[in-house]
Design a protein around this motif. Structure first.
Motif, PDB file in Angstrom:
ATOM      1  N   ALA A 118      -3.684  -0.021   0.408  1.00  0.00           N
ATOM      2  CA  ALA A 118      -3.449   1.303   0.991  1.00  0.00           C
ATOM      3  C   ALA A 118      -2.326   1.265   2.011  1.00  0.00           C
ATOM      4  O   ALA A 118      -1.519   2.200   2.105  1.00  0.00           O
ATOM      5  N   ASP A 176      -9.286  -1.127   1.996  1.00  0.00           N
ATOM      6  CA  ASP A 176      -9.156  -0.356   0.749  1.00  0.00           C
ATOM      7  C   ASP A 176     -10.489   0.244   0.328  1.00  0.00           C
ATOM      8  O   ASP A 176     -10.553   1.404  -0.105  1.00  0.00           O
ATOM      9  N   HIS A 234     -11.147   3.238   2.423  1.00  0.00           N
ATOM     10  CA  HIS A 234     -10.346   4.383   1.974  1.00  0.00           C
ATOM     11  C   HIS A 234     -10.923   4.975   0.692  1.00  0.00           C
ATOM     12  O   HIS A 234     -11.009   6.206   0.548  1.00  0.00           O
TER      13      HIS A 234
END
Length: 601
Positions: free
Chosen positions: A334, A420, A423
């Motif tokens: 990300a 990640d 997210h």
């Protein structure tokens, strides 16, 4: 309207640099900011965090009277071998085989004192001058460490005077940094301190200059590894005392924000998770002194348990869908996708998540093979290991070269991380959510899980790992050792209900709460309440707890004075005060020791 007294706290962590503006009377956090830590120059990240927090319209810059600074600079510099060149002169002792002082040049000469501060041999001034002459054109500073100088520093002081007369270079004396016995550890501490002098000075100069440019005229205090503060002038003299200042700041920040006096702090950062105890308002201090890498020092620091478990820890699954988290640190997908918009396209084309990126650094010290690989990656960022093999065909040991460049900070690797997963779960949206989801989707397909099952499996494993590390710290503190082996590790996971489907069910209960510091703690710590029968406290502003701790602690200095009786009923007062005092009554000796210690502090 009365002017408020505000403090600006700054903490450079392994991944992010945090900033917080605190009302020093109410201890309320008024504003907070973040920036990514810039390893090539920490001051850049500090200034970006300052600019972020100064966007608060309610805080006048003229009201900021204190700046508290917690930095990883000393720890990272020691681990990577950065700093000035040091010449070390040992007086009255010889090293044991295999001992390394950490200096670039060493000399051992006659002199030193005994356990009663008596002179064992005169200082060998001829040998001293020969050592100075040999070293003076090769080093940036000197260290003098004499036998029992904590009881009588006369030879260290005399040698320092001669060095300054002959060279004009800075001199660090062993007895100035610690009053503990152990001349080898004292020497290592002094050498590390001398090596850090130019590094910390350059960093603090940059911070001072930038604060003035932003209209902040405030007293700058630097956080020490024992949870207290020192002046910026003292930090320039004793940078080694900032070892482990980051974890110490998180502990003191947790105390302030949680309003608890006895607890276990769990600080989940980008690079690591740090765990430490607070007992009745005071941190547990390491009895042996701080250890950084393979260097054992006499630096007073909190007793901390650090493990490579954080937001940037590399996540690798096995075929059964079990996740290995860390300790390797990589660039989250990300995050990398924001700086390199081609990443998602590359992932879709190659099905890979591991790509190499260059870190802009001077290449003068690289070997020809290292330089060839580095230049290829610099010309082709987001390249795979296979592409490096094809692009540098003459480098047959390309895997080893890439690893070496990565370990030394010339290359970075992208990879799937806890950041990640957070997210993909929707907990964070600061970076590229789609790149994170794509990485999780790859893993789900390889492990024959749905994306939802993959997210849940990872969530449970991270919670288990946090609880497991808390238990490791407790076992180590209370048993004095850390067993290892499959059986012990299985039982440890069982204490936090980390073995699904096991016929062994254990009940754990802790005698104090867990206090979470760091952005990920609301995600991974609350489930431990049920698993470990413990109260979990996630205080407000937990995401900048280190920065709050950095400005809200107390200034402290310590020294040890010791009173010893001999066979003739004479009492000696021993300490780093110069000459030894002798007294006929113990009360007189204790009074003198107290007075001298107070004056010294």
């Amino acid at each position: 309207m009365a002017t408020r007294k505000l403090g600006l706290g700054l903490d450079t962590g392994g991944t992010y640099t945090d900033a917080a503006i605190v009302d020093m009377e109410s201890l309320e956090v008024l504003a907070k900011g973040k920036a990514q830590t810039t390893y090539q120059d920490l001051a850049i990240g500090v200034l970006e965090a300052i600019d972020d927090v100064l966007q608060c319209e309610e805080c006048e810059r003229s009201e900021i009277q204190f700046v508290g600074l917690s930095t990883t600079l000393a720890t990272n510099s020691i681990l990577t071998g950065k700093g000035g060149k040091v010449g070390h002169i040992g007086i009255g002792w010889t090293p044991t085989p295999g001992f390394r002082s950490g200096a670039d040049m060493d000399a051992y000469i006659k002199g030193g004192h005994g356990v009663w501060a008596q002179e064992l041999a005169p200082l060998d001034t001829n040998a001293l001058e020969e050592a100075i002459e040999r070293m003076k054109g090769e080093v940036d500073s000197f260290v003098v460490s004499s036998h029992f100088s904590v009881y009588n520093p006369a030879h260290e002081i005399e040698a320092a005077r001669t060095i300054k007369e002959r060279t004009g270079l800075p001199v660090v004396l062993g007895h100035h940094l610690t009053s503990q016995l152990g001349v080898p550890e004292r020497s290592v501490t002094a050498v590390l301190n001398a090596r850090l002098l130019p590094v910390i000075s350059e960093f603090l100069d940059g911070v001072e200059r930038s604060l003035k440019e932003r209209g902040i005229d405030a007293t700058i205090l630097v956080f020490k590894g024992d949870g207290t503060l020192m002046s910026i002038e003292k930090a320039r003299e004793r940078p080694v005392e900032t070892i482990l200042s980051g974890p110490a700041a998180s502990l003191m920040g947790a105390k302030l924000l949680s309003k608890e006096d006895s607890f276990i702090v769990v600080d989940i950062g980008g690079t690591s998770t740090d765990i430490a105890f607070l007992d009745d308002g005071f941190p547990r201090i390491s009895k042996e002194g701080a250890t950084v890498g393979h260097w054992r020092t006499r630096v007073r620091a909190i007793d901390i348990w650090t493990v490579g478990l954080g937001g940037d820890s590399h996540v690798v699954p096995d075929q059964r869908g079990n996740f290995k988290i860390g300790p390797e640190r990589v660039v989250p997908l990300a995050v990398a996708s924001v700086a390199h918009p081609r990443l998602r396209e590359r992932m879709g084309a190659t099905g890979e998540t591991n790509y190499y990126l260059p870190v802009e650094r001077g290449t003068a010290k690289l070997s020809p093979k290292e330089k060839e690989v580095y230049e290829f990656v610099r010309a082709n960022p987001l390249c795979t290991l296979e592409e490096i093999r094809r692009g540098a065909p003459e480098v047959y040991t390309y895997r080893d070269v890439v690893k070496h460049l990565k370990d030394r900070g010339f290359l970075q690797m992208t990879g799937l991380t806890a950041t990640d997963f957070m997210h993909a779960q929707g907990h964070f949206t600061r970076f590229d959510v789609e790149a994170a989801r794509l990485g999780v989707q790859f893993i789900a397909e390889r492990t024959h899980m749905t994306v939802g099952e993959c997210l849940e499996s990872f969530q449970q494993e991270f919670v288990t790992r946090v609880g497991e590390e808390v238990m490791r710290k407790i076992v180590l503190d209370e048993s004095g050792e850390m067993p290892d082996g499959p059986g012990f590790n299985y039982l440890l996971r069982a204490t936090v209900n980390g073995n699904p489907g096991s016929s062994l069910v254990l009940r754990t209960r802790l005698d104090r709460p867990l206090v979470g510091i760091g952005a990920p703690t609301p995600i991974y710590m609350p489930p431990l309440e049920k698993r470990m029968d413990v109260r979990v406290v996630i205080p407000r502003d937990h995401d900048v707890g280190n920065a709050v701790g950095a400005v809200c602690s107390k200034i402290s200095e310590t020294v040890t004075a010791q009173v010893y009786p001999n066979m003739d009923n004479v009492f000696y007062v021993l300490g780093p005060f110069g000459s030894t005092g002798t007294y006929s009554h113990v009360e007189q000796a204790i009074s003198s020791a107290r007075r001298q210690a107070e004056e010294y502090v």
